[in-house]
Write a protein that holds these residues in place. Structure first.
Motif, PDB file in Angstrom:
ATOM      1  N   GLN A 245      22.251  69.967  23.794  1.00  0.00           N
ATOM      2  CA  GLN A 245      21.403  71.152  23.635  1.00  0.00           C
ATOM      3  C   GLN A 245      20.068  70.958  24.346  1.00  0.00           C
ATOM      4  OE1 GLN A 245      21.139  72.633  19.531  1.00  0.00           O
ATOM      5  NE2 GLN A 245      22.867  71.304  19.001  1.00  0.00           N
ATOM      6  N   TYR A 246      19.610  69.705  24.411  1.00  0.00           N
ATOM      7  CA  TYR A 246      18.327  69.392  25.048  1.00  0.00           C
ATOM      8  C   TYR A 246      18.499  68.895  26.478  1.00  0.00           C
ATOM      9  CZ  TYR A 246      17.096  69.407  20.099  1.00  0.00           C
ATOM     10  OH  TYR A 246      16.938  69.767  18.782  1.00  0.00           O
ATOM     11  N   PRO A 248      21.408  69.477  29.051  1.00  0.00           N
ATOM     12  CA  PRO A 248      22.704  70.078  29.391  1.00  0.00           C
ATOM     13  C   PRO A 248      23.516  69.268  30.404  1.00  0.00           C
ATOM     14  CG  PRO A 248      20.950  71.734  29.396  1.00  0.00           C
ATOM     15  CD  PRO A 248      20.286  70.406  29.283  1.00  0.00           C
TER      16      PRO A 248
END
Length: 279
Positions: A245-246, A248
């Motif tokens: 999520q942080y 990719p």
């Protein structure tokens, strides 16, 4: 092993197939020892990963219960042939990197004691990082060291994070992170030079992302840096999903590893790197 036996042990096993002859095909074995956990990996004579056995115990208990490790040494099927154990990797959070020109064993040991609380029953070892002209200095329990020396007389003892100091990447900036039972080990190269190494506690992906983002900001590393993260067991795989999520573009071994169980991919990739590191 009463203290550990009375708690819940977590066991995870991976096998490339369920054939009866699999254990006999194991020719080389690597062990990773870490606080409250052990991982045993068996390879064929060609270097193919055949089996993984991971065990740990509750984080509420002391980090290095000697009976736990000796029980594993005595009862794990793969370790029934101790001469096959070629390397034992020590994942100790008490570590630091010292430039080669500044390294003197006694002085480096004193520096480590100023940074970490090194107990009286721990020993301090160093490992030469030749490519980076540095030494990796770390502390681990003397009782565990004695066990390793007693059971695996032919094995090399190597710090777990050593695989992160090899530079096969073509990228100018690259970061490798290995997640173990409660601790993350991360190493950053900027302009192909060793820039940062740290081990830190974590409980979730956010803890790891925070430390990585902090290092990136401090050293001015671009967001498109090459970032590889792997885990010591499949139980930690959800952290990879969380980190994506942080980051990719994060790589976890997908595309490099063929496995019949997707949840083991990052662990297999990590163990393959450790195997290559120990050759």
């Amino acid at each position: 092993m009463s203290t550990v036996t009375n708690s819940t042990l977590n066991e995870q096993i991976y096998k490339v197939h369920t054939g009866e002859g699999l254990i006999n095909s194991v020719a080389r074995i690597n062990i990773v020892l870490m606080p409250r956990a052990i991982c045993v990996a068996g390879f064929s004579d060609r270097g193919d990963l055949l089996m993984i056995k991971y065990n740990d115990y509750k984080r509420e208990l002391p980090p290095w219960i000697i009976d736990f490790y000796e029980h594993q040494f005595l009862n794990e099927q793969m370790l029934g042939a101790p001469h096959k154990v070629t390397s034992v990797f020590i994942a100790s959070e008490k570590n630091m990197v010292v430039p080669e020109v500044l390294h003197k064993q006694q002085e480096s040991s004193e520096w480590l004691r100023k940074i970490h609380f090194v107990e009286g029953n721990e020993v301090i070892n160093d490992h030469h990082l030749r490519e980076d002209k540095a030494f990796y200095v770390y502390a681990w329990p003397s009782a565990v060291k004695s066990l390793v020396n007693r059971y695996f007389t032919k094995a090399r003892v190597i710090p777990f994070a050593t695989y992160q100091f090899y530079k096969p990447f073509k990228a100018e900036s690259a970061l490798q992170c290995g997640l173990t039972n409660g601790y993350a080990f991360a190493t950053l190269y900027k302009d192909r030079e060793l820039t940062w190494h740290q081990s830190f506690e974590f409980s979730n992906a956010e803890d790891v992302a925070y430390q990585i983002k902090l290092a990136m900001k401090e050293f001015g590393v671009p967001n498109d840096m090459l970032f590889q993260c792997t885990t010591i067991c499949k139980m930690l795989t959800p952290n990879i999903t969380g980190l994506m999520q942080y980051f990719p573009a994060l790589k976890d071994g997908t595309g490099n590893v063929v496995s019949n169980d997707r949840s083991w991919v990052s662990t297999i990739y990590l163990l393959q790197q450790l195997y290559a590191c120990a050759l």
